[in-house]
Design a protein around this motif. Structure first.
Motif, mmCIF file in Angstrom:
data_model
loop_
_atom_site.group_PDB
_atom_site.id
_atom_site.type_symbol
_atom_site.label_atom_id
_atom_site.label_comp_id
_atom_site.label_asym_id
_atom_site.label_seq_id
_atom_site.Cartn_x
_atom_site.Cartn_y
_atom_site.Cartn_z
ATOM 1 N N ALA A 1 1.289 9.167 7.305
ATOM 2 C CA ALA A 1 1.040 8.007 6.441
ATOM 3 C C ALA A 1 0.914 8.442 4.984
ATOM 4 C CB ALA A 1 -0.223 7.274 6.893
ATOM 5 N N LYS A 2 0.164 9.505 4.736
ATOM 6 C CA LYS A 2 0.001 10.002 3.360
ATOM 7 C C LYS A 2 1.326 10.504 2.794
ATOM 8 C CE LYS A 2 -4.867 10.885 3.740
ATOM 9 N NZ LYS A 2 -5.955 11.829 3.890
ATOM 10 N N TYR B 1 0.946 6.165 1.667
ATOM 11 C CA TYR B 1 -0.158 5.273 2.035
ATOM 12 C C TYR B 1 -1.476 6.022 1.979
ATOM 13 C CZ TYR B 1 3.563 2.226 3.556
ATOM 14 O OH TYR B 1 4.678 1.441 3.576
ATOM 15 N N ARG B 2 -2.552 5.299 1.738
ATOM 16 C CA ARG B 2 -3.884 5.903 1.650
ATOM 17 C C ARG B 2 -4.274 6.549 2.969
ATOM 18 N NH1 ARG B 2 -8.406 1.794 0.653
ATOM 19 N NH2 ARG B 2 -8.015 1.550 2.845
ATOM 20 N N ASP B 3 -3.998 5.843 4.070
ATOM 21 C CA ASP B 3 -4.330 6.357 5.402
ATOM 22 C C ASP B 3 -3.495 5.616 6.437
ATOM 23 O OD1 ASP B 3 -5.544 3.838 5.726
ATOM 24 O OD2 ASP B 3 -7.519 4.626 5.233
ATOM 25 N N TRP B 4 -3.659 5.994 7.717
ATOM 26 C CA TRP B 4 -2.879 5.377 8.784
ATOM 27 C C TRP B 4 -3.159 3.879 8.905
ATOM 28 C CZ3 TRP B 4 1.281 5.179 11.333
ATOM 29 C CH2 TRP B 4 1.386 4.378 12.469
ATOM 30 N N ASN B 5 -4.415 3.465 8.797
ATOM 31 C CA ASN B 5 -4.743 2.044 8.942
ATOM 32 C C ASN B 5 -4.049 1.188 7.889
ATOM 33 O OD1 ASN B 5 -6.315 2.429 11.216
ATOM 34 N ND2 ASN B 5 -8.215 2.652 10.053
ATOM 35 N N THR B 6 -3.960 1.706 6.674
ATOM 36 C CA THR B 6 -3.274 0.982 5.603
ATOM 37 C C THR B 6 -1.786 0.872 5.912
ATOM 38 O OG1 THR B 6 -4.897 1.799 4.007
ATOM 39 C CG2 THR B 6 -2.823 0.917 3.118
ATOM 40 N N GLU C 1 -2.352 10.365 10.230
ATOM 41 C CA GLU C 1 -2.880 10.348 8.865
ATOM 42 C C GLU C 1 -1.967 11.124 7.914
ATOM 43 O OE1 GLU C 1 -5.536 8.684 7.641
ATOM 44 O OE2 GLU C 1 -5.982 7.837 9.610
#
Length: 146
Positions: A41-42, A46-51, A38
């Motif tokens: 990613a940020k 990115y908003r989060d890891w999934n994104t 997380e």
């Protein structure tokens, strides 16, 4: 076709997350793998890891492929050849490339002796340029697709 290390991939973000976890462990502040993903990613916007996982490619393309014809310079000498090996290194940003030259290269600049090479292995980045340099600052290898 040009490639850039600015292009992140799932593989590079996972490697960054592993490094972040190790750094936190050495500092005595353990971090879960999910939390590290997380944070990385940020850090990449990115908003989060999934994104990030949904939008990023699995891996950034290699600068050359096995069986491909290439040209470039090795220790300042121009060459043309055939790629006979490519390995992604553990840092996920460099490749070990083995090239069989069409014509042997004399890799010595001295007039007193020769050292012919038909096959060499060098480390290059995604742009096909060695991070290691000669004493005059020239990369050991510059390689590009023909």
């Amino acid at each position: 076709m040009a490639f850039s290390l600015d292009i992140a991939s799932v593989t590079t973000l996972k490697a960054e997350a592993r490094a972040l976890r190790e750094e936190h462990a050495r500092a005595g502040t353990p971090l879960s793998h999910g939390a590290a993903l997380e944070l990385v990613a940020k850090a990449h916007g990115y908003r989060d890891w999934n994104t990030a996982r949904a939008l990023l490619p699995e891996r950034v393309a290699a600068p050359v492929q096995v069986g491909g014809r290439v040209k470039g310079t090795y220790l300042g000498h121009p060459f043309r050849g055939l790629v006979i090996g490519v390995n992604l290194l553990s840092d996920m940003q460099h490749y070990q490339v083995t090239v069989k030259f069409d014509d042997p290269l004399d890799v010595v600049k001295s007039e007193h002796f020769s050292a012919l090479r038909q096959r060499v292995t060098a480390t290059v980045d995604i742009r096909g340029i060695s991070p290691a340099t000669t004493s005059d600052g020239e990369p050991h290898m510059r390689i590009a697709r023909e």
